[in-house]
Design an enzyme around this catalytic site. Structure first.
Site, short mmCIF file in Angstrom:
data_model
loop_
_atom_site.label_atom_id
_atom_site.label_comp_id
_atom_site.label_asym_id
_atom_site.label_seq_id
_atom_site.Cartn_x
_atom_site.Cartn_y
_atom_site.Cartn_z
N GLU A 51 35.85 50.60 44.17
CA GLU A 51 37.24 50.57 43.54
C GLU A 51 37.51 52.03 42.87
OE1 GLU A 51 38.17 47.29 40.55
OE2 GLU A 51 38.02 45.28 41.62
N ASP A 101 36.68 45.40 31.86
CA ASP A 101 36.43 44.07 32.22
C ASP A 101 35.06 43.72 32.91
OD1 ASP A 101 36.19 41.43 33.96
OD2 ASP A 101 37.14 42.26 35.31
N GLU A 116 39.03 42.04 30.20
CA GLU A 116 38.90 40.39 30.45
C GLU A 116 37.87 40.31 31.11
OE1 GLU A 116 40.85 42.29 34.33
OE2 GLU A 116 39.21 40.72 35.33
N ASP A 159 40.36 35.93 34.03
CA ASP A 159 40.21 36.23 35.41
C ASP A 159 39.51 34.94 36.49
OD1 ASP A 159 39.60 37.07 38.02
OD2 ASP A 159 38.65 38.78 38.12
N LYS A 172 45.52 36.72 40.96
CA LYS A 172 45.15 37.17 42.44
C LYS A 172 45.69 36.05 43.27
CE LYS A 172 41.11 39.37 40.31
NZ LYS A 172 39.45 39.76 40.41
N ARG A 202 41.62 42.68 44.99
CA ARG A 202 40.26 42.31 45.02
C ARG A 202 39.76 43.78 45.29
NH1 ARG A 202 39.84 36.94 44.39
NH2 ARG A 202 38.33 37.72 43.85
N LYS A 256 47.12 45.39 38.08
CA LYS A 256 45.95 46.25 38.46
C LYS A 256 45.35 46.67 40.12
CE LYS A 256 40.95 44.90 36.80
NZ LYS A 256 39.69 43.44 37.20
P1 PGA Z 1 36.24 40.97 42.32
O1 PGA Z 1 35.90 41.77 40.99
O2 PGA Z 1 37.45 41.00 43.45
O3 PGA Z 1 35.67 41.21 42.78
O4 PGA Z 1 36.23 39.75 42.20
C1 PGA Z 1 37.69 42.49 40.40
C2 PGA Z 1 37.50 41.45 38.89
O5 PGA Z 1 36.48 41.14 38.71
O6 PGA Z 1 38.59 42.29 38.19
ZN ZN Z 2 37.94 40.50 36.92
#
Ligand code: PGA
Ligand code: ZN
Length: 417
Positions: free
Chosen positions: A203, A239, A282, A308, A333, A362, A384
């Site tokens: 990320e 998080d 989170e 989440d 999400k 993601r 986010k």
């Molecule tokens: P992920 O994680 O997109 O790899 O599942 C993002 C998060 O936990 O917020």
């Molecule tokens: Zn998360």
């Protein structure tokens, strides 16, 4: 009306393969033809209760399912009402987890039809989703330092160290403040980890070999300096993605050499919140532990305690969490639950219990800007979507454009905790 559909394999920013759905819609009255596209993002720290990403057999089975089950059913459908095709997807695949067609096909189809609806009415996607009241921009929450699964288990054990401007005058200033923190944090990291070569994770967050408390110390100092220069207060968050730390009995902080029982985890998180004045936390506990979430929320009513993996954008789980007072914020999400319609229901349920909305990317995301429109359309307080990297800035830059489009009719969210 949908006149033709395609599906193809494309790549996420992590280099993994995902699906992209393309539609043409034809206006039967004018004969005008439009094409829209959308792709599915993909997570790495996926929640246990998320929908299936691909059907059994992987991406090729997903493509085959689209051609055989989805395409014949959606050609000819009208797209000018929001969520018009989403109910159909649930009929086509009657397993709640989209085990037949896969959540990736479902969400890419759902996104592409929403885009088609907006385009055929000649309005932006956020207005198509949210109507005339969708005029507020979300605050950008982004990770600056990364660990956990997103950093191949080599950085701090906590997955994300985040910043969010609390009451910026506009979206440009908010994005600028986050970017400035991200840049300056590197200098501070180099002082404590002299072997660091500037590596970033999926990320775009820095991935030094430092402890979680060192990461927070650095972030706090830099956020304060940048905040006072730019003239905005910058809040800190984490998080913990605690399901990734959970062994079934304990939370294992492998790199930091610590194990914590659920009770010790509660004490640890409480200490972090107090010491670093965290406004956003989170997934501090694993995805089945509504009880510990509720205890932490009770202690810190004025912070955002966010689920989440706990909620996976599932309206039923959010209802359960709402009743238990397990959280003050919900991660949305849409790909976790497979359609925009269900994500919308998740938002409504969260609102019913007074929870704040955080629309989220993601870790394996695409260059698409769809998410920014969803955040504005759903009236999310926060988006986010990281700080650095093309698939992250695509969404931030789109928010700047939406802000400009709304002009004086628009406003940016503010967090008063
Ligand atoms: P992920 O994680 O997109 O790899 O599942 C993002 C998060 O936990 O917020
Ligand atoms: Zn998360």
């Amino acid at each position: 009306q949908i006149s033709d559909v395609w599906i193809r394999k494309v790549f996420t920013g992590r280099g993994d393969v995902t699906v992209e759905v393309e539609l043409t819609v034809e206006n039967p009255a004018t004969g005008e033809v439009l094409t829209t596209r959308a792709a599915a993002p993909a997570g790495a720290s996926r929640g246990l209760h998320e929908v299936a990403y691909f059907p059994e057999g992987g991406i090729d089975a997903a493509l085959a399912a689209f051609e055989k089950l989805v395409a014949p059913e959606i050609v000819g459908l009208d797209v000018t009402e929001p969520y018009s095709v989403d109910g159909k997807l649930e009929e086509i695949d009657d397993t709640y987890r989209f085990e037949k067609i896969g959540g990736a096909v479902a969400i890419a189809t759902s996104f592409a039809t929403a885009e088609a609806g907006a385009a055929s009415l000649g309005i932006p996607l956020f207005a198509f989703i949210g109507g005339a009241y969708a005029r507020r921009l979300p605050l950008p929450l982004g990770n600056v330092i990364g660990g956990g699964k997103h950093s191949r288990g080599l950085g701090p054990d906590i997955q994300e160290f985040l910043v969010v401007p609390l009451s910026p005058p506009d979206i440009y200033t908010a994005v600028y403040a986050n970017a400035e923190v991200h840049k300056r944090v590197l200098k501070q990291i180099l002082k404590v980890d002299t072997s660091f070569t500037g590596g970033k994770n999926d990320e775009g967050a820095w991935t030094p070999r430092i402890s979680s408390t060192t990461a927070l110390k650095i972030l706090k100092e830099v956020a304060r300096d940048v905040g006072s220069e730019v003239g905005v207060e910058i809040g800190l968050g984490v998080d913990m993605a605690a399901s990734s730390l959970w062994s079934g009995e304990k939370y294992i902080y492998k790199n930091e050499g610590v194990e914590r029982s659920p009770h010790e985890q509660l004490q640890f998180v409480s200490r972090l919140i107090e010491e670093f004045d965290l406004i956003y936390v989170e997934d501090p506990f694993h995805e089945e532990d509504f009880q510990s979430f509720a205890e932490l929320t009770e202690k810190f009513r004025d912070r955002l305690i966010v689920g989440d993996d706990l909620f996976v954008t599932n309206p039923e789980r959010i209802r359960e969490g709402g009743r238990a007072r397990a959280a003050t914020g919900v991660i949305i999400k849409p790909d976790q639950i497979g359609t925009l319609l269900r994500a919308h229901q998740a938002v409504q349920t969260a609102r019913h219990f007074g929870m704040r909305i955080i629309v989220s990317h993601r870790s394996g995301d695409t260059e698409y800007r769809t998410l920014s429109h969803i955040a504005v359309g759903f009236g999310a307080e926060i988006i986010k979507t990281g700080i650095m990297g093309g698939e992250r800035t695509a969404k931030l830059n789109e928010l700047i454009r939406i802000g400009e489009y709304l002009g004086k009719w628009g406003a940016i969210s503010r967090l008063h905790l």
